[in-house]
Each structure stands twice: as C-alpha cells, then as structure tokens.
Design an enzyme around this catalytic site. Sequence first.
Site, PDB file in Angstrom:
ATOM      1  N   THR A   1      19.972  29.643   0.728  1.00  0.00           N
ATOM      2  CA  THR A   1      18.513  28.807   0.543  1.00  0.00           C
ATOM      3  C   THR A   1      17.617  29.906  -0.241  1.00  0.00           C
ATOM      4  O   THR A   1      17.936  31.131  -0.297  1.00  0.00           O
ATOM      5  CB  THR A   1      18.128  28.544   1.886  1.00  0.00           C
ATOM      6  OG1 THR A   1      18.967  27.893   2.756  1.00  0.00           O
ATOM      7  CG2 THR A   1      16.799  27.632   1.960  1.00  0.00           C
TER       8      THR A   1
ATOM      9  N   ARG B   1      24.520  14.542   3.056  1.00  0.00           N
ATOM     10  CA  ARG B   1      24.349  15.602   4.125  1.00  0.00           C
ATOM     11  C   ARG B   1      23.003  16.216   3.768  1.00  0.00           C
ATOM     12  O   ARG B   1      22.565  16.598   2.595  1.00  0.00           O
ATOM     13  CB  ARG B   1      25.089  16.732   4.076  1.00  0.00           C
ATOM     14  CG  ARG B   1      25.227  17.657   5.233  1.00  0.00           C
ATOM     15  CD  ARG B   1      24.313  19.000   4.596  1.00  0.00           C
ATOM     16  NE  ARG B   1      24.402  19.999   5.621  1.00  0.00           N
ATOM     17  CZ  ARG B   1      23.869  21.239   5.577  1.00  0.00           C
ATOM     18  NH1 ARG B   1      23.093  21.403   4.280  1.00  0.00           N
ATOM     19  NH2 ARG B   1      23.514  22.065   6.364  1.00  0.00           N
ATOM     20  N   VAL B   2      22.190  16.274   4.944  1.00  0.00           N
ATOM     21  CA  VAL B   2      20.919  16.995   4.690  1.00  0.00           C
ATOM     22  C   VAL B   2      20.546  18.023   5.726  1.00  0.00           C
ATOM     23  O   VAL B   2      21.057  17.853   6.969  1.00  0.00           O
ATOM     24  CB  VAL B   2      19.686  15.846   5.138  1.00  0.00           C
ATOM     25  CG1 VAL B   2      18.370  16.618   4.999  1.00  0.00           C
ATOM     26  CG2 VAL B   2      19.625  14.828   3.778  1.00  0.00           C
TER      27      VAL B   2
ATOM     28  N   ASP C   1      18.557  21.756   6.998  1.00  0.00           N
ATOM     29  CA  ASP C   1      17.248  22.136   7.850  1.00  0.00           C
ATOM     30  C   ASP C   1      15.973  22.295   6.476  1.00  0.00           C
ATOM     31  O   ASP C   1      14.904  22.225   6.976  1.00  0.00           O
ATOM     32  CB  ASP C   1      17.418  23.440   8.481  1.00  0.00           C
ATOM     33  CG  ASP C   1      17.707  24.492   7.558  1.00  0.00           C
ATOM     34  OD1 ASP C   1      16.634  25.591   7.313  1.00  0.00           O
ATOM     35  OD2 ASP C   1      18.901  24.663   6.862  1.00  0.00           O
TER      36      ASP C   1
ATOM     37  N   GLY D   1      20.030  29.898   6.344  1.00  0.00           N
ATOM     38  CA  GLY D   1      21.256  30.185   7.282  1.00  0.00           C
ATOM     39  C   GLY D   1      21.928  28.775   7.548  1.00  0.00           C
ATOM     40  O   GLY D   1      21.839  27.872   6.766  1.00  0.00           O
ATOM     41  N   HIS D   2      22.732  28.684   8.751  1.00  0.00           N
ATOM     42  CA  HIS D   2      23.459  27.284   8.833  1.00  0.00           C
ATOM     43  C   HIS D   2      22.616  26.406   9.417  1.00  0.00           C
ATOM     44  O   HIS D   2      21.824  26.521  10.527  1.00  0.00           O
ATOM     45  CB  HIS D   2      24.425  27.852  10.164  1.00  0.00           C
ATOM     46  CG  HIS D   2      25.378  26.599  10.570  1.00  0.00           C
ATOM     47  ND1 HIS D   2      25.374  25.971  11.800  1.00  0.00           N
ATOM     48  CD2 HIS D   2      26.157  26.079   9.750  1.00  0.00           C
ATOM     49  CE1 HIS D   2      26.149  25.159  11.528  1.00  0.00           C
ATOM     50  NE2 HIS D   2      26.823  24.945  10.537  1.00  0.00           N
ATOM     51  N   GLY D   3      22.380  25.165   8.367  1.00  0.00           N
ATOM     52  CA  GLY D   3      21.420  24.314   8.605  1.00  0.00           C
ATOM     53  C   GLY D   3      21.406  23.603   9.876  1.00  0.00           C
ATOM     54  O   GLY D   3      20.560  23.195  10.575  1.00  0.00           O
TER      55      GLY D   3
END
Length: 308
Positions: free
Chosen positions: A168, A196-197, A199, A220-222
């Site tokens: 990101t 897919r959406v 964070d 990071g991991h959304g």
Amino acid sequence: MNPIVVVHGGGAGPISKDRKERVHQGMVRAATVGYGILREGGSAVDAVEGAVVALEDDPEFNAGCGSVLNTNGEVEMDASIMDGKDLSAGAVSAVQCIANPIKLARLVMEKTPHCFLTDQGAAQFAAAMGVPEIPGEKLVTERNKKRLEKEKHEKGAQKTDCQKNLGTVGAVALDCKGNVAYATSTGGIVNKMVGRVGDSPCLGAGGYADNDIGAVSTTGHGESILKVNLARLTLFHIEQGKTVEEAADLSLGYMKSRVKGLGGLIVVSKTGDWVAKWTSTSMPWAAAKDGKLHFGIDPDDTTITDLP
C-alpha cells in the site's frame, strides 16, 4: 506550527537488494513533493494527495501504475483521503482504467455529498468529472504479471501465504495551520478475488485524520486491519494519553495477537510528533520536517539528510 509529512510504501516481506535503491528514491521523491507543498503554504490535504500521486506514478509501489493483479489478471484499485479539519473524506474502491485513484477519492470528498463510491459508480463519476480514462493493460507491468503467475502456482501447490504479497502507499501531514490529513492508495493483494476490497479505502481502517488527535495511514494485511480498525484504534490510544510510538506499538501488537495480522502505520499527532512502525518484515518510509529528511526500510535502519 512546523509542517511535517510522513509517507510509507507498504509493509510486507523483505525488499530485494536490486529494488532497495529504487524504493529509496521513490520514498524520498514522495516526501519531498509533500513537504514542498507544505513549505509553500499548501494544506495538509494538498500535501498527502501530492505525495501519494508521486507513489501511484512509481511502478515500484503497489498503487496506481504499480498495482498488483487480481485473479483475472486485471488491476482494481482502492484509495481514500480525509481532512482532519472537518472530518470530510472521500474513498473509491475496485476502480480501473485511471492513473491516480487518490485524485478520484478527493473528488468524491469535494464534489459529492458521499464519502465512498465503488466500481461502476466510481467509474461513471470519474467520467463525469473529466478524469482521463486509460487502457487497463497500461497499468499492468511485467513484474506484476510474474507475481501473479507465481502466486497462482504456489496456491495450486498449497504453499501460498496471504500476508507475504502485500503493499500500500500512504501519507500523513500536518500543515502550518495545524490541520492534519491522510491519504492511502493500493492495488490490493496479488491474485485477489474480483471485487475484493481491503482496508485502504475504509475510514478508520486504512487511515483516519482528526485535528483533535492526529492522522494515521496504515498498510499490511487488509482483512486484519479491517477487523481491528487499526487507524482509529491507534488514535484512540493517543486520546488516552499514549505517545505516538506507544499508540502504534499497542495497536499493531493487538492486531498481531488478536487476529495474527501483520502490518505497519505512520502517524503524526496534532502537536507534530510522528512515528513509522511495523510488524511486517520491512516497510519503506520517509518523513520530512524542519529541513531534514528521515528515511528507512528495515528495523533500526534510519538515515537522516538535509532536504534540498
């Protein structure tokens, strides 16, 4: 109030030696752009938008022209921006065929009564605003084609790790009038499902800005970031009297222990304190304040130079 801008280039696995210098240059460029806007009297919103546009235009980062590909081999991008002065915000998700989603997110903030537009609605709005449409294939890089092929192969062999191919870009800023803002933009996760959406476009998760507290942009991991509302959680800890560093450590630690999520964030408080923190292997970041440029990628690896 001394202005400050902090930028990040995404928290994920180790960055290869051949990419580190290009990533370094990209982070310095973005921080310099944002700080230049502030130094000339521009707003925090102008600064974070300008910094993120610089990163969206750099194929080394997972945003804009460097966005990773979904399972169909296409680019779908998410972005959001927020003004801490009045909590106005704009976000877009699953957008295609535009160069700078963060610009579209700002248009949502300033030209509509809404906070969030997605997919076809966002595309129609972009066309109505005169945002140039570009062929989707122009956003697809050879590097990201190879990353998708590798991910599909590893998934078939059941070796995939959903937290290794993350990325990101984001920025936070404090301007000379004491206003804060954040901007976050991403191409998402390699081989993600269509639609897919994560964070990044979600207020409170991918970022948040409030003049009463400060501004945060996350990476990071959304799915993990969404579950713990990482950006707003960090500002909550600052509200409770924690320093920016303590707040970052607490919120990232909670995400890691509660949902086993890895990531990172940048923070600037209303008083100008700032920090860049992460639990992932690396997170390129840069900060510009008082004529100095701070930069790092790996833990305990920070350089400080004079700004041009």
